[in-house]
Design an enzyme around this catalytic site. Structure first.
Site, PDB file in Angstrom:
ATOM      1  N   THR A 233       0.815  -1.213   0.000  1.00 18.24           N
ATOM      2  CA  THR A 233       0.000   0.000   0.000  1.00 18.24           C
ATOM      3  C   THR A 233       0.854   1.271   0.000  1.00 18.24           C
ATOM      4  OG1 THR A 233      -0.136  -0.284   2.386  1.00 18.24           O
ATOM      5  CG2 THR A 233      -2.012  -0.995   1.110  1.00 18.24           C
ATOM      6  N   ASP A 234       0.182   2.409  -0.168  1.00 20.19           N
ATOM      7  CA  ASP A 234       0.873   3.699  -0.220  1.00 20.19           C
ATOM      8  C   ASP A 234       0.828   4.398   1.134  1.00 20.19           C
ATOM      9  OD1 ASP A 234       1.014   3.441  -3.124  1.00 20.19           O
ATOM     10  OD2 ASP A 234      -1.123   3.846  -3.046  1.00 20.19           O
TER      11      ASP A 234
ATOM     12  N   SER B 173       1.288   8.585   4.992  1.00 18.37           N
ATOM     13  CA  SER B 173       0.585   8.552   3.715  1.00 18.37           C
ATOM     14  C   SER B 173       1.597   8.979   2.674  1.00 18.37           C
ATOM     15  CB  SER B 173      -0.596   9.514   3.748  1.00 18.37           C
ATOM     16  OG  SER B 173      -1.176   9.561   2.469  1.00 18.37           O
ATOM     17  N   ARG B 174       1.941   8.071   1.755  1.00 18.86           N
ATOM     18  CA  ARG B 174       3.093   8.335   0.886  1.00 18.86           C
ATOM     19  C   ARG B 174       2.777   9.194  -0.330  1.00 18.86           C
ATOM     20  NH1 ARG B 174       4.001   2.744   2.004  1.00 18.86           N
ATOM     21  NH2 ARG B 174       5.198   2.691   3.923  1.00 18.86           N
ATOM     22  N   VAL B 175       1.550   9.198  -0.800  1.00 15.44           N
ATOM     23  CA  VAL B 175       1.290   9.980  -2.010  1.00 15.44           C
ATOM     24  C   VAL B 175       0.232  11.056  -1.808  1.00 15.44           C
ATOM     25  CG1 VAL B 175       1.995   8.183  -3.610  1.00 15.44           C
ATOM     26  CG2 VAL B 175      -0.365   8.286  -2.880  1.00 15.44           C
TER      27      VAL B 175
END
Ligand code: ATP
Ligand code: MG
Length: 525
Positions: free
Chosen positions: A358-359, A384-386
């Site tokens: 997951t991102d 939360s990466r994006v």
């Protein structure tokens, strides 16, 4: 008897036969020749086989020579199955019907088709099982078409970066771990920490935002699913939601299939250009269902007895969520998979797998939950990466420095736990952090709009809230939001229409919030 005498006896027998049918030995040769010339290979029937063993929702079949992986097989009395294992001469398959209807030795037929899910607008507001059949008692659903349950994820060319926000309405998430449309954000935590609540709040918050929601329930109690459906209905969220349920009472094959079926439904809407939100509740139970059927198919067990391809089980599912390029219609599918941990252990097999797919993840903690901090988001290890790219400018401006302040607060809390005489600045810092944490508490089914979040965050980050007593923070937040529409309508209008917050408006929020505080909480001010 010698060999010759046997041969002679056979020839005599043949001559006698020939006399009876009135053919001489000389005529036999051309007859045989003709038979050879006209011989064609026999049309061996490879499409019908036989059940060898059956039980626990699994059947092994033989005699289907060219059967393919993933193919649907038709058994006696209408039971269907899907091929999941190919061994020399034997195919293992999972059954979607009552396995007591078939026995070993009964016939099985190939269909040469892979599993498909009926899809269409009519599914909105309905509860269906993993095969798309309604289970809510409201009758048949007229499908528009069928989509393959397993289909490849959109290619890189078909995608575009995540750039639009998918608002959860939860301050703790939208401010620090923003989720974008097309992102996959994991919700992870122990049992009873509010995982499902976050997903449901997000669904409820999509009201009027033109987002189609799909909730996939895997291995849950049927009563929980019924209650959840009722809750969504009560809040007017069922209209734009589809519930795909494979409850704990359903067989492992159906539980295994449910997320893929839900995704097929989601893809139908995504390909039409809609924005879709899909919740998988939860993938731990999905992995367990897959482990069950893999062991019954006699695959060799690996770590924690899961089969070797359990990573692929979830990666191929979650990769299907995407933000499609404008050429592909610009639709999106945002995934919120849920994973349950045991005693907060995120390094177990399934959690690490899904974290790496997951991102980002939202980590929920029991200790926070029981201390009353709900949603129980652990700010330290959630990411939360994006989604940052998807946050509006106003939100970015308002929430800047929030994570850092909370990190400082956590550290200070540990340090100052045992000391009694703290200097003034430390005390102020502590109180500021406590105030922020208190502000992040939010009741279930009470989402904040983006504008409300910006107002609260701006006031909090500029220390307007600082003098307010901790147990009055709730009251302050509520009051401020009620006061805002008449005090600063132009600010609200700007945030709503442009998603921006000018310096001048930011200042306006601060002065108005101060005015409100001094009026409502004079002693503290
Ligand atoms: P399970 O492991 O059983 O699936 P879960 O982690 O999904 O549990 P929930 O069912 O979402 O947890 O929540 C557990 C309980 O906490 C529910 O009764 C729910 O109503 C309550 N709860 C969750 N979030 C909040 C909140 N923000 N405020 C108040 N109560 C909450
Ligand atoms: Mg739950």
């Amino acid at each position: 008897m010698t060999k010759e005498s046997i041969l002679d006896a056979e020839l005599d027998e043949l001559r006698r036969l020939l006399e009876r049918v009135d053919i001489s030995e000389g005529d036999l040769i051309p007859l045989m020749q003709e038979a050879i010339n006209n011989w064609t290979p026999d049309d061996l029937n490879n499409d019908v086989g036989e059940v060898v063993t059956v039980g626990d929702g699994i059947a092994t079949v033989k005699g289907l020579k060219e059967v393919k992986y993933g193919e649907i097989l038709l058994f006696a009395r209408g039971v269907r199955g899907m091929v999941q294992e190919l061994k020399p001469g034997i195919a293992g398959c999972i059954l979607f019907g009552d396995d007591r209807k078939i026995t070993s030795g009964s016939l099985v037929k190939r269909t040469k088709k892979t599993a498909a899910m009926p899809v269409g607008e009519n599914f909105l507001g309905r509860v269906v099982n993993a095969l798309g059949a309604p289970i809510d008692g409201y009758g048949k659903i007229e499908a528009e078409s069928f989509r393959r349950i397993e289909s490849p994820a959109p290619t890189i060319i078909e995608r575009q970066p995540v750039n639009k926000p998918m608002e959860t309405g939860l301050l703790a998430i939208d401010s620090m771990f923003p989720i974008g449309r097309g992102q996959r954000e994991l919700i992870i935590g122990d049992r009873q920490t509010g995982k499902t609540a976050i997903a449901l709040d997000t669904i409820v918050n999509q009201k009027g935002k033109d987002v189609i929601c799909i909730y996939v329930a895997i291995g849950q109690k049927a009563s929980s699913v019924a209650q959840l459906t009722e809750n969504l209905k009560k809040r007017g969220a069922l209209k734009y939601t589809i519930i795909v349920a494979a409850t704990a009472a359903d067989s492992a094959p159906l539980q295994y299939l449910a997320p893929y079926s839900g995704t097929a439904l989601g893809e139908y809407f995504m390909r039409k250009g809609n924005d879709v939100l899909i919740v998988y509740d939860d993938l731990s139970k999905h992995a367990i269902a897959y482990r069950t059927l893999s062991l019954m198919l006699e695959r060799s067990p690996g770590r924690e007895a899961y089969p070797g391809d359990v990573f692929y089980l979830h990666s191929r599912l979650l990769e299907r969520s995407a933000h499609l390029s404008d050429a592909e219609g610009g639709g999106s599918m945002t995934a919120l998979p849920i994973v349950e941990t045991q005693a907060g252990d995120v390094s177990a097999y399934i959690p690490t797998n899904v974290i790496s797919i997951t991102d980002g993840q939202i980590f929920l903690e029991s200790s926070l939950f029981f201390s009353g901090q709900r949603p129980a988001v652990n700010v330290g290890i959630s990411v939360s990466r994006v989604g940052g790219d998807a946050q509006t400018k106003a939100m970015k401006k308002a929430s800047g420095g929030m994570k850092l302040s909370l990190a400082v607060h956590r550290e200070m809390e540990v340090f100052t736990q045992f000391s009694s005489d703290l200097d003034e600045s430390t005390k102020a810092q502590l109180q500021f952090g406590q105030g922020l944490m208190r502000m992040l508490r939010q009741r279930q089914y009470h989402p904040y709009s983006q504008t409300e979040q910006v107002i609260l965050l701006t006031a909090a980050m500029h220390h307007v809230m600082q003098p307010v007593a901790i147990d009055k923070i709730d009251e302050f937040c509520k009051g401020l939001l009620e006061y805002a529409p008449e005090a600063m309508p132009e600010v609200i209008a700007e945030i709503e229409s442009t998603g921006k917050l000018s310096d001048e408006h930011q200042q306006k929020i601060i002065t108005e919030a101060k005015k409100f505080r001094d009026k409502m909480f004079p002693s503290e001010g």
